[in-house]
Motif scaffolding. Structure first.
Motif: not given
Lengths: 280, 397
Positions: B219-222, B210-213, B359-363
């Motif tokens: 990027r997820a769509f591609v 979910s966070d990756t989306v 890619f989840a914006g957690r880093l």
């Protein structure tokens, strides 16, 4: 609230039940003095039960089939005394995936015990139970795909049988009571699977058996009173003699020379195991 | 107890309504009469060969299905009857016989084939039917007569089904709206149940996808788009590879099943993760505006997201009957669903089903994790401690 959920679930179930399209089909032919019959049973998917029928019916079949993907087959050629029974795929060619719906197909086939029967059975993805004891079986050919089949000779065959040929793809096949089959020659050819050949029954003559198997487990269940010899041609297959003694290039039972009936088995297998079990 | 009685009532309703409807469709048997032969070039039914009953059924459907109550059909070398028909014990009929919507009682001799549509055949003692018998929607009762040919029975038939269907009025707009609405509700409930299961047993993975989306939608769509394109080639390569390895042939069935399962899990899980992301974004925005949210958790996010997605389809269910606009709404709903599904599938691939957080914006960037402020202003009188190392610990880099 709970009742609403239950109603919804029931509605879905009822809708699903209505969507099924299993269709019953039946066929039979009266016996009018025929003395022989050549029968071919073609069954692509589902459960099949075959057994001796009423003496007054030459043959009879009742099947519940998936009408969207299969058509029933029932054709008799009076001039040649041949009949074809079963279900065939409705379309031609293409990739066909067997679904749970097709596996719900059920067929019951019966033949008259009064006629000399040449039986040719071709099975696809089938759970089959074939009771051939009590028929007048003059020859048998069974070809299975990815099936689980049990062939029984619970009673002695009423006539001498020339050959019984079994061919299995990826199958679990058990042939029980081969001593009752009264076949001069028995041949088995298999690809992958588990095969049990039970030679129990009333032995009225000697028999020769040829087994060719690629990968799988072969169990030979042999009555002690019959003299047995086994010739093996194996690559990576294991073999447990289970009381058989070396004799020439193969193995034989201790009573081979004394026994009234002989069972000569030739086994060729690549990978798997050959096991001998004794029965009384 | 009350719930039980309500349930029983509903059960009775569910089973009774189709039965009543079926009873209403049972038509009375027509008055026995001969069916006149069709004019030259008119409908003809050959009864010489009954070996392919389903084929003959289709022919009869074409001829009788549209004819209504006064069918006209030619049976070469035979005759056709409407309603019950009896061959008397002293009668001797030559030629084929077609009996429509009636039973055929044979006491005498019929020298030919016999076909009934929606009727039984009764062969009485002493009777003879020299040819084959076929019943479409009926049964054959052999009471001791002689049947020279083969007997075939198809106990249900669709010969008149198409006519019945044609006679049915098209569903009203209200019925259409109700059926579609129930369909949308059914899908919503199914996805909701699956989503609840996913939250219950795999919340960490769902949240990562979910966070990756949320953080890498493009990027997820591609990735999802590429994934869809490569699905079949990858499957083909897997199959070919296993076959070429010979020993892998045995694994083929398992590989096919596992591959299919992975694809289903990827697509479905990704879709639910998108719903979760939508619900979370919406809920947080509302909370930022000061709204009081009772329990802002993953279950709520999922329901809100699924509701948002279902709203478009609900709009189609309600207005789908409107010409042009209905099709446009459906196309829009399909497009949006595909877009979100593709992004979800891509996010599932990017995050390796919620295992990888890159890619989840957690880093948090290394500089944000520095403890420099601890060392920058040492207190008076306290000697500064030695910096333990130059490398700052980070997660997963």
């Amino acid at each position: 609230m709970r009742a609403l959920f239950l109603a919804l679930a029931l509605g879905c179930w009822a809708d699903g039940a209505q969507a099924q399209s299993m269709r019953p089909f039946g066929t039979f032919r009266q016996l009018h003095g025929e003395t022989r019959l050549s029968a071919r049973v073609e069954y692509a998917a589902g459960a099949l039960h075959l057994a001796p029928g009423r003496p007054t019916d030459l043959y009879r079949m009742n099947v519940s089939y998936d009408e969207d993907r299969f058509v029933p087959v029932s054709g008799f050629d009076a001039a040649r005394a041949e009949v074809v029974l079963g279900v065939r795929p409705a379309g031609e060619g293409g990739l066909r995936v067997v679904s749970r719906q097709q596996l719900r197909q059920v067929a019951s086939v019966a033949f008259s015990p009064r006629v000399d029967l040449t039986l040719d059975v071709a099975l696809g993805a089938v759970d089959a139970d074939l009771e051939l004891g009590g028929l007048r079986l003059s020859s048998l050919s069974l070809e299975t795909g990815a099936s689980r089949a049990v062939v029984r000779f619970s009673q002695p065959n009423r006539t001498r049988c020339r050959t019984a040929e079994f061919s299995a793809g990826a199958a679990d096949l058990s042939v029980l009571g081969l001593g009752n089959a009264r076949c001069d020659r028995i041949a088995f050819e298999g690809g992958v699977g588990k095969v049990t050949l039970d030679f129990g029954g009333v032995w009225s003559s000697s028999s020769r058996v040829g087994v060719r198997m690629a990968v799988g487990e072969l169990t030979l269940r042999i009555p002690r009173r019959v003299g047995v010899s086994i010739t093996l041609d194996r690559f990576l297959a294991t073999f447990d003699p289970a009381g058989l003694v070396r004799r020439g290039g193969g193995f034989a039972s201790a009573n081979y020379d004394r026994a009234e009936r002989h069972l000569d088995i030739e086994v060729a297998t690549a990978v798997g195991g050959v096991r001998v079990e004794w029965s009384e | 107890m009350r719930a039980f009685s309500v349930t029983l009532g509903l059960l009775a309703l569910v089973t009774a309504v189709p039965a009543a409807a079926h009873a209403e469709t049972q038509e009375p048997r027509p008055k026995p009469q001969a069916i006149s032969p069709a004019a030259s070039g008119g409908p003809t039914v050959e009864l010489d060969d009954l070996a392919r009953p389903t084929l003959l059924e289709r022919e009869l459907q074409a001829v009788l299905g549209r004819a209504g109550n006064a069918p006209r059909v030619t049976v070469p070398g035979g005759r056709a009857r409407l309603g019950d028909f009896t061959v008397g014990s002293s009668e001797n009929i030559s030629g084929h016989l077609l009996v429509v919507r009636g039973d055929a009682n044979i006491y005498g001799r019929l020298l030919g084939n016999l076909v009934t549509v929606e009727g039984d055949v009764v062969v009485h003692p002493g009777a003879l039917v020299s040819g084959d018998i076929l019943t479409l929607g009926g049964d054959v009762r052999d009471m001791g007569g002689e049947i020279g040919g083969e007997v075939r029975t198809l106990r249900s038939t669709s010969v008149f089904a198409s006519a019945a269907r044609a006679a049915e009025p098209p569903p009203s707009a209200l019925e259409t709206v109700f059926r579609r609405g129930m369909g949308v509700l059914g899908v919503f409930l199914t996805l909701g149940a699956l989503g609840f299961g996913l939250v219950m047993f795999g919340r960490p993975n769902l949240e990562v996808v979910s966070d990756t989306v949320s953080h890498s939608f493009g990027r997820a769509f591609v990735t999802g788009l590429l994934g869809q394109i490569l699905l079949l080639p990858t499957f083909g390569m897997l199959i070919v590879g296993l076959i070429l390895s010979v020993a892998g042939i045995l694994l083929l069935p398992f590989a096919v099943v596992v591959y299919a399962l992975l694809v289903i899990v990827g697509v479905l899980g990704g879709f639910l993760a998108v719903a979760h992301a939508m619900g979370e974004t919406y809920t947080r925005r509302r909370m930022a505006l000061g709204a009081m949210i009772g329990s802002p958790n993953s279950y709520r996010y999922l329901l809100v997201g699924l509701g948002a997605m279902g709203a478009l389809w609900l709009a189609w269910a309600v207005f789908g009957w409107v010409p042009v606009a209905g099709n446009m709404i459906r196309a829009a709903a399909f497009l949006v669903t595909w877009l979100l599904g593709t992004a979800g599938f891509g996010a599932a691939l990017l995050s390796r089903a919620g295992i990888r957080e890159n890619f989840a914006g957690r880093l948090i960037p290394p500089e944000a994790l520095t403890d420099e402020y601890l060392w920058a202003t040492p207190q008076y009188g306290v000697p500064a401690a030695r910096r333990p190392g130059t490398r700052t610990p980070t997660r997963g880099l």
